[in-house]
Structure formats: structure tokens, C-alpha cells
Design a protein around this motif. Structure first.
Motif, PDB file in Angstrom:
ATOM      1  N   MET A   1       0.846  -1.198   0.000  1.00  0.00           N
ATOM      2  CA  MET A   1       0.000   0.000   0.000  1.00  0.00           C
ATOM      3  C   MET A   1       0.873   1.236   0.000  1.00  0.00           C
ATOM      4  N   THR A   2       0.490   2.221  -0.795  1.00  0.00           N
ATOM      5  CA  THR A   2       1.240   3.459  -0.869  1.00  0.00           C
ATOM      6  C   THR A   2       1.086   4.240   0.418  1.00  0.00           C
ATOM      7  N   ALA A   3       2.194   4.753   0.937  1.00  0.00           N
ATOM      8  CA  ALA A   3       2.146   5.516   2.174  1.00  0.00           C
ATOM      9  C   ALA A   3       1.384   6.811   1.980  1.00  0.00           C
ATOM     10  N   VAL A   4       0.615   7.190   3.004  1.00  0.00           N
ATOM     11  CA  VAL A   4      -0.132   8.431   2.960  1.00  0.00           C
ATOM     12  C   VAL A   4       0.766   9.556   3.432  1.00  0.00           C
ATOM     13  N   THR A   5       0.855  10.613   2.660  1.00  0.00           N
ATOM     14  CA  THR A   5       1.719  11.742   2.993  1.00  0.00           C
ATOM     15  C   THR A   5       0.895  12.868   3.573  1.00  0.00           C
ATOM     16  N   ASP A   6       1.569  13.922   4.030  1.00  0.00           N
ATOM     17  CA  ASP A   6       0.904  15.078   4.623  1.00  0.00           C
ATOM     18  C   ASP A   6       0.607  16.165   3.615  1.00  0.00           C
ATOM     19  N   ALA A  55      -5.337  11.027  -0.796  1.00  0.00           N
ATOM     20  CA  ALA A  55      -4.368   9.995  -1.160  1.00  0.00           C
ATOM     21  C   ALA A  55      -5.033   8.625  -1.211  1.00  0.00           C
ATOM     22  N   LEU A  56      -5.916   8.344  -0.258  1.00  0.00           N
ATOM     23  CA  LEU A  56      -6.609   7.056  -0.255  1.00  0.00           C
ATOM     24  C   LEU A  56      -7.522   6.914  -1.462  1.00  0.00           C
TER      25      LEU A  56
END
Length: 274
Positions: A1-6, A55-56
Motif C-alpha cells: 500500500m502506498t504511504a499516505v503523505t501530509d 491519497a486514499l
């Protein structure tokens, strides 16, 4: 899963990721190099959501490219997929067995397509099929221009809709806007003349070309848009041209007086010319 960024992910980066996925898995998905997707997201109903939620929603999205005239669906029912128009324009129509067609909605950059189907229950889908069989009318969604669509993951969207009040609030506001637009659109189709309806559709279809607002459409296509026939639309276009509101240049119909067309489209008196 791609990391969620700020920070809010760039839509263009998502397109690039889709392109890499396609090369790796040979998915049959057409991808455009530059889809103007960041602008589409900002113009759409989900603008303003937290970056982590964006992002999700964008993760594992697919990009589809449709040529002008190509259909997203023609089987009488919306596909059970949620799609965001990144660039171009789609037209939703109802077509009878005798070929008569009525435009129900235009959807351009930032609009969502397929939302009602995603939110519908199996009973709703059965009723839609029954309505199509009884009425002899079918729904379709066609690209009026070269169009790029981002297909979001339906399961992820529905999960966020149930668990994230900000997503639910955004969808409620968007659906309320669609209902309001649909009521005004239906009222116009019932109460306005062909001349007034045609002015409204010309404004909806216009795009900037060589410094002018123009519509690329045949008289038959315009007749389909307003729910009329070609002879009537040709006569009305002749009147609009005589009044100095439009001018035909090949397949391009130039809008010489957009402000006057707008007054006409809302049922207000119009003087000839700009």
C-alpha cells in the motif's frame, strides 16, 4: 500500500503511477500523458478534503482515455464505477428506439460520473432495467471531446463514505447540487422554446478556439441535444445567425454574442448582435 503523505498528492503523479502499473502488468488501460488532473480535482466535489483522504481515494486509480464520439456506456445503465473527469466533456443522453435523443446532463472537468449507480442497491438496478424495457429508452454516456477519465476504486470510496463524515458531507452537497441542476434542466426543457434551449446548449458546449467561443457540432447533433429535429434546429440557427448571435464556419459554430445567448437561454429579451 502506498504511504499516505501530509501533502495533497498531485493528480499528474497518480497518472504516472498508473502508467507504470500498466507497463508492469500489461493492463488494457489507455493513459494520457497530461490530463490536467490537478485542476480537475480542485474543480470537483471532493476538493477541500484532507490530503490523507485524497491519497486514499487516488490510490490504485485507473486512467481511461476516450476519443471524441466514443461511448463510456450504451447498455442503458450506468457502469457500477465511480469516475472523475480529468479533461474533456461527456454527455449523458436518453435515446428512444425510434432514434430520438434527449440530453440529460453535460459533465466536464471535475465532474463525477457513475455516482448514482455506485450508491444504488440491486433493487434499484432491477427497476432501472425494467424502466428501460418498458419505455424503450436507453441511457448512454458519450465523449463530446477527447476525454480522460480517472476510475476510482469503488470499494474504497464506499468505505470512506460510511466512515468519514467529510466525504459523506461532500457527497451530500454534490448530490444536492445535481438534483437542483437536474430540476432546472428539466424545467427548461419543458418551458423554454427550441431557440432558448438551443442557446443554453450552445453555451454549455462552447470551448475557446483561436480566441473565440465555438461549438464543434453538426445540426443533427444539436438537435439531439435539445430533443428536437434537424430541420427545426437548422431554421433556428439561421435565425440566430441573422440576428448576429452566431456564425457557421465549416463544422465550427462561433458564438458571436455569448452574453446575448445567455440572456436568451434564461428566457430574457435579447436585442440583435453583441
Amino acid at each position: 500500500m502506498t504511504a499516505v503523505t501530509d501533502s495533497t498528492p498531485s493528480f499528474a503523479l497518480v497518472v504516472g503511477r498508473c502508467r507504470r502499473c500498466r507497463r508492469e502488468s500489461e493492463m488494457s488501460v489507455a493513459v494520457a500523458a497530461d490530463v490536467g488532473a490537478d485542476e480537475a480535482w480542485r474543480d470537483g466535489p471532493l476538493a477541500g478534503l484532507p490530503p490523507s483522504t485524497v491519497a486514499l481515494l487516488l490510490e490504485d486509480a485507473r486512467v481511461l482515455e476516450l476519443a471524441a464520439g466514443e461511448s463510456l456506456y450504451r447498455n442503458g445503465a450506468d457502469p457500477v464505477q465511480l469516475m472523475l473527469i480529468a479533461d474533456g466533456m461527456m454527455r449523458m443522453c436518453i435515446t428512444r428506439d425510434d432514434g430520438r435523443r434527449l440530453t440529460m446532463r453535460y459533465a466536464d472537468r471535475g465532474a463525477l460520473v457513475g455516482l448514482s449507480a455506485v450508491l444504488s442497491t440491486p433493487t434499484d438496478h432491477r427497476q432501472e432495467r425494467t424502466w428501460s424495457e418498458i419505455s424503450g429508452a436507453r441511457r448512454s454516456c458519450d465523449a463530446l471531446r477527447d476525454t480522460v477519465v480517472l476510475v476510482l476504486r469503488t470499494e474504497r470510496f464506499l468505505r470512506l463514505l460510511r466512515t468519514d463524515h467529510q466525504v459523506a458531507d461532500a457527497m451530500l452537497r454534490y448530490l444536492a447540487r445535481l438534483v437542483d441542476e437536474g430540476q432546472r434542466w428539466l424545467g427548461s426543457d419543458v418551458l423554454l422554446s427550441v431557440r432558448e434551449r438551443l442557446a443554453r446548449h450552445l453555451l454549455s458546449l462552447a470551448e475557446r478556439v483561436d480566441g473565440e467561443f465555438a461549438v464543434r457540432a453538426t445540426n443533427q447533433e444539436l438537435a439531439d441535444s435539445v430533443g428536437s429535429v434537424r430541420d427545426v434546429v437548422s431554421r433556428v440557427l439561421g435565425d440566430l445567425q441573422a440576428d448576429g448571435l452566431v456564425k457557421r464556419r465549416g463544422r465550427r459554430l462561433v458564438l458571436l454574442a455569448p452574453a446575448s445567448l445567455h440572456r436568451l437561454a434564461v428566457g430574457r429579451p435579447v436585442v440583435s448582435g453583441p
